[in-house]
Scaffold this active site. Structure first.
Site, PDB file in Angstrom:
ATOM      1  N   GLU A   1       0.842  -1.198   0.000  1.00 47.43           N
ATOM      2  CA  GLU A   1       0.000   0.000   0.000  1.00 47.43           C
ATOM      3  C   GLU A   1       0.875   1.245   0.000  1.00 47.43           C
ATOM      4  OE1 GLU A   1      -3.202   0.305  -0.459  1.00 47.43           O
ATOM      5  OE2 GLU A   1      -3.566  -1.846  -0.455  1.00 47.43           O
TER       6      GLU A   1
ATOM      7  N   CYS B   1      -5.653   7.726  -5.596  1.00 46.43           N
ATOM      8  CA  CYS B   1      -5.157   6.392  -5.930  1.00 46.43           C
ATOM      9  C   CYS B   1      -5.434   6.118  -7.410  1.00 46.43           C
ATOM     10  CB  CYS B   1      -5.818   5.340  -5.034  1.00 46.43           C
ATOM     11  SG  CYS B   1      -7.530   4.969  -5.463  1.00 46.43           S
TER      12      CYS B   1
END
Length: 146
Positions: A16, A25
């Site tokens: 992550e 993202c």
């Protein structure tokens, strides 16, 4: 309730990545910390530190843990559980629920799981090197004894 192990949490954090500030993202969602999707009403203008990011990760990962516990009918090793939680955290409960991967696990076809994990490496129509590395790490964790 069963929880992801420290090895599994480390795997999640590695892939992550940590961001002190909010960013978009690849799917276009505002995100902060270790993949925490910013919810309405949350504000992170000042950013967050690594401890706060880990606290958010531990809260967020509960959703993936619960999904794996609910959707898998066979006993899992810690490595298998960690890998499936990481996969579900990354792709969401619906993807995991509908996947052939889940069916293979529930049928005890554990040898086929690494191949199934490696099918999930595409982002916006392109094979993602980052997702390949993540799925390989999840496959290795799935096959690990501890």
């Amino acid at each position: 309730m069963r929880h992801i192990t420290l090895k599994g949490l480390s795997l999640l954090k590695q892939f992550e990545g940590y961001s002190r500030t909010v960013y978009l993202c690849p799917a276009g969602y505002p995100t902060v910390g270790f993949g925490h999707v910013v919810k309405p009403g949350e504000a992170f203008e000042a950013g967050i530190n690594a401890g706060q990011a880990e606290d958010l990760l531990r809260q967020d990962v509960i959703m993936a843990e619960r999904a794996v516990l609910r959707l898998i009918d066979v006993p899992l090793t810690n490595g298998q559980f960690d890998a499936l939680v990481s996969f579900t955290y990354n792709l969401g409960v619906t993807a995991f629920q509908r996947s052939t991967l889940r069916c293979k696990v529930n049928h005890g076809e554990h040898a086929q799981v690494p191949e199934q994990l490696l099918r999930w490496v595409w982002a916006k129509g392109y094979r993602s090197r980052g997702l390949v590395l993540r799925r390989e790490a999840e496959a290795n964790r799935y096959c690990s004894i501890s």
